[in-house]
Scaffold this active site. Structure first.
Site, PDB file in Angstrom:
ATOM      1  CG  ASP A  51      -2.284   0.661   0.928  1.00 48.60           C
ATOM      2  OD1 ASP A  51      -2.245   1.877   0.660  1.00 48.60           O
ATOM      3  OD2 ASP A  51      -3.339   0.013   0.954  1.00 48.60           O
TER       4      ASP A  51
ATOM      5  CG  HIS B 279      -0.707   1.551  -3.423  1.00 48.81           C
ATOM      6  ND1 HIS B 279      -1.968   1.283  -2.921  1.00 48.81           N
ATOM      7  CD2 HIS B 279      -0.337   0.438  -4.112  1.00 48.81           C
ATOM      8  CE1 HIS B 279      -2.337   0.055  -3.288  1.00 48.81           C
ATOM      9  NE2 HIS B 279      -1.361  -0.465  -4.011  1.00 48.81           N
TER      10      HIS B 279
END
Length: 398
Positions: free
Chosen positions: A218, A241
């Protein structure tokens, strides 16, 4: 770590050591019953060592020798501490229970609440989150998972040369904290691991992150509502991310994000590079005074992105469920992208999609050079006002 040791005793049922300078008391967790075998539950031993250090009026070190120490969910409270200079020196590895349900409903694995002047140095935290990730991938009835290391409402925190592996959820979280320095961190989880943000900051001010490597599933670093005066420098991110401000704007009344500097960072094979994301909901929140400087993008899908219609599942998004609203209420202004170079894995390297009702303003692109597969990349911008200066490629955005 070697200490010249002289043994002392107290009326309390534990042993402790003075350092050679006699100015710091050192508490060895093994003296409280911790076992370095990775099998024996050492939670109570660590909590007892904390209680002893907390009660000391002298500077105190909690020492964790080499070995693997099994710990369940543990909360370290500082509201009654007499000590504001506790160092946790780790030469070993702290291991979460292999059964993810043991701590998966607790929210946090290792939680520090209302502490002041705590330093954590060295060592490894192994969250053993792989089995929970697999559970979530199978869409079974799974717990949400536990953040590995969380600080709540705490001040003057230092985390140095700590490794976090395979967290169930966030690796490190700071919530409601003032003045924290994280340096030399190594954070690692699979690219497919869900919700394993490397470092999450919310409601906190005066946070510095330096010289760290973050690989996760993430956001490498996520910046939530109420974060201000942040300095992030010399960080390597990938997979993951990217570094994200947000998501913001879920609530109408939401504290702002401001005074954020991100510089000298590298993104490799990440979904995003430098991202600001907000929900398309009414909100009085705002983002302002942000500097993204000297970033290298290596095969990044969206190197520069502002997404004010954030909705990762694409289901039940605000504009799909009866909202008569033209985007996010979060106002984004005074954001500078300076010296951003490298390659995009998608043709649109700059994607700035701002809210129709609350357009972005003061967005600056300075010396930006992004390419797509050895070809010129493209830019896409909407509802944004700003300027370009120096060499900017792709063109046509501002």
């Amino acid at each position: 770590m070697a200490y010249p040791r002289k043994l002392f005793s107290l009326a309390l049922p534990f042993l402790f050591f003075f350092s050679s300078s006699a100015s710091t008391i050192t508490y060895n967790v093994q003296k409280f019953g911790a076992k370095p075998d990775g099998k024996t539950d050492s939670t109570k031993a660590f909590l007892s060592a904390w209680a002893a250090a907390c009660a000391s009026v002298k500077s105190a070190t909690i020492y964790v020798p080499r070995g693997r120490y099994l710990l369940g969910a543990a909360s370290f409270w500082g509201n009654t501490c007499k000590n504001n200079a506790i160092k946790i020196s780790i030469d070993g590895t702290l291991v979460a229970p292999s059964n993810y349900r043991t701590i998966g409903y607790a929210g946090n694995w290792l939680k520090f609440e209302r502490v002041n002047g705590v330093t954590i140095s060295g060592g490894t935290l192994d969250g053993q989150g792989i089995s929970l990730w697999n559970c979530k991938a199978s869409k079974s009835n799974c717990p949400g998972g536990a953040t590995t290391l969380a600080f709540y409402n705490s001040n003057n925190i230092v985390i140095s040369k700590l490794t976090s592996l395979n967290s169930q959820m966030f690796h490190v979280m700071l919530y409601g904290c003032q003045n924290a320095k994280l340096q030399g961190m190594k954070i690692s989880a699979s690219a497919t691991s869900p919700n394993t943000d490397g470092i999450h900051i919310s409601g906190s001010s005066g946070v510095t992150i330096l010289g760290s490597n973050i690989a996760t599933g993430d956001d490498c670093i996520s910046i939530g509502p109420g974060a201000s005066n942040l300095w992030i420098e010399n960080v390597s991110c990938g997979p993951g991310h990217g570094i994200s401000i947000g998501s913001l704007g879920w609530d109408m009344q939401e504290p702002e994000v401001q005074n954020v500097t991100v510089k000298t960072v590298t993104f490799r094979d990440t979904q995003n590079g430098l991202r600001i994301k907000t929900w398309a909901r009414p909100s009085n929140g705002f983002v302002k005074r942000v500097l993204f400087q000297n970033a290298v993008m290596l095969n990044v899908r969206y190197p520069i992105i502002i997404d004010q219609s954030y909705c990762p599942t694409k289901n039940n998004c605000p504009n799909q469920v009866g909202f008569h609203f033209h985007g996010s209420g979060v106002k984004i202004s005074d954001v500078t992208y300076q010296q951003i170079h490298g390659t995009s894995s998608s043709q649109v390297a700059i994607a700035i999609g701002c809210s129709k009702d609350s357009p972005c303003s003061g967005i600056r692109l300075q010396d930006v050079n992004l390419r797509y597969m050895n070809q010129p990349a493209q830019a896409s911008c909407s509802n944004v006002a700003g300027t370009s200066s120096g060499f900017v490629q792709p063109k046509g955005c501002l």
